[in-house]
Design an enzyme around this catalytic site. Structure first.
Site, PDB file in Angstrom:
ATOM      1  N   HIS A 210       2.470   6.650  -5.439  1.00 40.97           N
ATOM      2  CA  HIS A 210       2.155   8.040  -5.777  1.00 40.97           C
ATOM      3  C   HIS A 210       1.926   8.941  -4.570  1.00 40.97           C
ATOM      4  CE1 HIS A 210      -2.210   8.065  -4.912  1.00 40.97           C
ATOM      5  NE2 HIS A 210      -2.171   6.804  -5.254  1.00 40.97           N
TER       6      HIS A 210
HETATM    7  N1  UDP Z   1      -5.293   2.123 -11.816  1.00 45.93           N
HETATM    8  C1  UDP Z   1      -5.431   2.154 -13.190  1.00 45.93           C
HETATM    9  N2  UDP Z   1      -4.293   2.183 -13.966  1.00 45.93           N
HETATM   10  C2  UDP Z   1      -3.038   2.197 -13.427  1.00 45.93           C
HETATM   11  C3  UDP Z   1      -2.919   2.182 -12.019  1.00 45.93           C
HETATM   12  C4  UDP Z   1      -4.067   2.158 -11.241  1.00 45.93           C
HETATM   13  O1  UDP Z   1      -6.542   2.116 -13.720  1.00 45.93           O
HETATM   14  O2  UDP Z   1      -2.052   2.222 -14.183  1.00 45.93           O
HETATM   15  C5  UDP Z   1      -6.519   2.093 -10.985  1.00 45.93           C
HETATM   16  C6  UDP Z   1      -6.541   1.033  -9.913  1.00 45.93           C
HETATM   17  O3  UDP Z   1      -7.021  -0.199 -10.394  1.00 45.93           O
HETATM   18  C7  UDP Z   1      -7.479   1.626  -8.886  1.00 45.93           C
HETATM   19  C8  UDP Z   1      -7.238   3.106  -9.022  1.00 45.93           C
HETATM   20  O4  UDP Z   1      -6.591   3.305 -10.276  1.00 45.93           O
HETATM   21  O5  UDP Z   1      -8.818   1.352  -9.241  1.00 45.93           O
HETATM   22  C9  UDP Z   1      -6.382   3.589  -7.897  1.00 45.93           C
HETATM   23  O6  UDP Z   1      -6.020   4.885  -8.109  1.00 45.93           O
HETATM   24  P1  UDP Z   1      -4.837   5.581  -7.325  1.00 45.93           P
HETATM   25  O7  UDP Z   1      -3.840   4.568  -6.878  1.00 45.93           O
HETATM   26  O8  UDP Z   1      -4.393   6.690  -8.216  1.00 45.93           O
HETATM   27  O9  UDP Z   1      -5.598   6.257  -6.104  1.00 45.93           O
HETATM   28  P2  UDP Z   1      -5.952   5.757  -4.642  1.00 45.93           P
HETATM   29  O10 UDP Z   1      -6.663   4.455  -4.742  1.00 45.93           O
HETATM   30  O11 UDP Z   1      -4.689   5.671  -3.861  1.00 45.93           O
HETATM   31  O12 UDP Z   1      -6.856   6.832  -4.134  1.00 45.93           O
END
Ligand code: UDP
Length: 359
Positions: A210
């Site tokens: 993403h």
């Molecule tokens: N996550 C979720 N469902 C999904 C994909 C990711 O609940 O289909 C959770 C994942 O386990 C983690 C969080 O979303 O806890 C990560 O979010 P994201 O990748 O959007 O943001 P980042 O961590 O890069 O800030």
């Protein structure tokens, strides 16, 4: 006008924010603190917001500011105004923010402009890539926070190198692990059910993408070309962040024989991850969750702000070159996982340590 009085305001806006805030909202309220729980509405669709609250048994926010879907600067200015408006109507001595998203920056600026004490949970992470909005947000928020709650030793080192006073730094551990530990049994026992529901069998890969830097035709074509080499032997599941689905759709890209699905609720998602042979991602949080669950992870970026996941032996940062991805997947599939994962303060007690530092 009579103002309502609270002990603390916690501001969230995105999926990873909800996951980080959940244990703290619960811990504070169990300690009888009055929490003003503010949702900026930055993530609003049901797969990225509502379902996660249900899943985490996190209570509804007190206020949803309903930030419109718009460019980053428009969202920032809308949030600054609406958070300011909310805080002007309430007495709040402390504001807590999480991670590195636009909502984090907006709430931090408003708190300090109102001379309210500010604490930052997940402070001190650095990718050293100033092209990432998240990196700029982290730096700005850390520079003005009164309490900096770091997840790991490397984060403390980064802050000290930036001349932030040691007295403000509290190495409390990783709050995402509080959430993961609290839900671990449920996650592990849901694995078979989730696989049945999605009608998939092992072996499989899970991929999430993403980051804006990866959402170009060139990068996506390169990643999917690399994965073509593995489709015969592994199912490849992609719970697609809305930003990825929208990019693929609006640019008329076609990647066949991959299992694109809607984003999953937290527990189902991590249940799926726990059964994967390999995770490929550009997510920050997922690098940590795969480390805790001891699952192999390849990070499709040039750098990570979470080096502890690499030194623990589960994660490798490999970039997005097609040949490199193919080689690294082959290497990873042939390699052994660490026998034990043990990281200081990744113990489910981070919320408690934050409370103890503040009160
Ligand atoms: N996550 C979720 N469902 C999904 C994909 C990711 O609940 O289909 C959770 C994942 O386990 C983690 C969080 O979303 O806890 C990560 O979010 P994201 O990748 O959007 O943001 P980042 O961590 O890069 O800030």
């Amino acid at each position: 006008m009579v103002k309502n009085s609270f002990d603390v305001a916690l501001v969230v806006g995105t999926r990873p924010n909800f996951i980080k805030a959940a244990p703290l909202v619960k811990y504070f309220e169990n300690k009888n603190l009055d929490v003003l729980f503010i949702h900026t509405g930055q993530h609003w669709d049901k797969n990225m917001s509502g379902n996660i609250f249900k899943d985490l048994q996190l209570r509804e926010p007190d206020i949803n500011l309903e930030t419109p879907l718009d460019g980053m600067n428009h969202q920032l200015s809308y949030m600054i105004k609406s958070i300011d408006n909310t805080l002007s109507k309430n007495i709040v001595p402390k504001v807590g923010v999480f991670g590195d998203v636009t909502s984090t920056l907006a709430a931090a600026l408003v708190a300090k402009n109102r001379e309210i004490e500010l604490f930052h949970v997940e402070s001190g992470l650095r990718s050293r890539n100033m092209m990432m909005p998240e990196e700029r947000n982290r730096l700005a928020v850390d520079a003005i926070s009164d309490y900096l709650f770091t997840p790991s030793d490397d984060a403390v080192k980064n802050l000290v190198e930036e001349n932030i006073s040691k007295e403000k730094i509290y190495n409390v551990g990783n709050i995402m692990i509080d959430t993961l530990k609290a839900n671990l049994e449920n996650i592990l026992s849901s694995k078979t059910h989730v696989m049945d529901e999605l009608q998939i069998e092992q072996p499989y890969f899970v991929m999430t993408l993403h980051r804006p830097g990866n959402l170009t035709n060139e990068v996506l074509n390169g990643i999917f070309k690399a994965l073509d080499a593995f489709k015969k032997d592994f199912k490849i599941l992609i719970p697609a962040h809305p930003r990825l689905s929208q990019y693929i759709e609006s640019n008329n890209l076609h990647y066949d024989n991959f299992l694109f699905i809607e984003p999953l609720p937290y527990i189902k998602f991590l249940a799926l991850v726990s059964g994967a042979d390999l995770v490929l991602t550009d997510s920050g949080g997922l690098q940590e969750e795969t480390t805790f669950l001891n699952i192999k992870c390849l990070t499709l970026r040039e750098e990570t702000e979470r080096p502890i996941t690499v030194s623990s032996g589960t994660n490798k940062v490999i970039g997005v070159n097609t040949e490199v991805i193919i080689n690294e997947i082959n290497k990873s599939l042939g390699s052994k996982l660490p026998t034990e994962i043990k990281i200081k303060n990744w113990d489910g007690k981070t919320s408690q340590r934050i409370y103890e530092a503040l009160y």
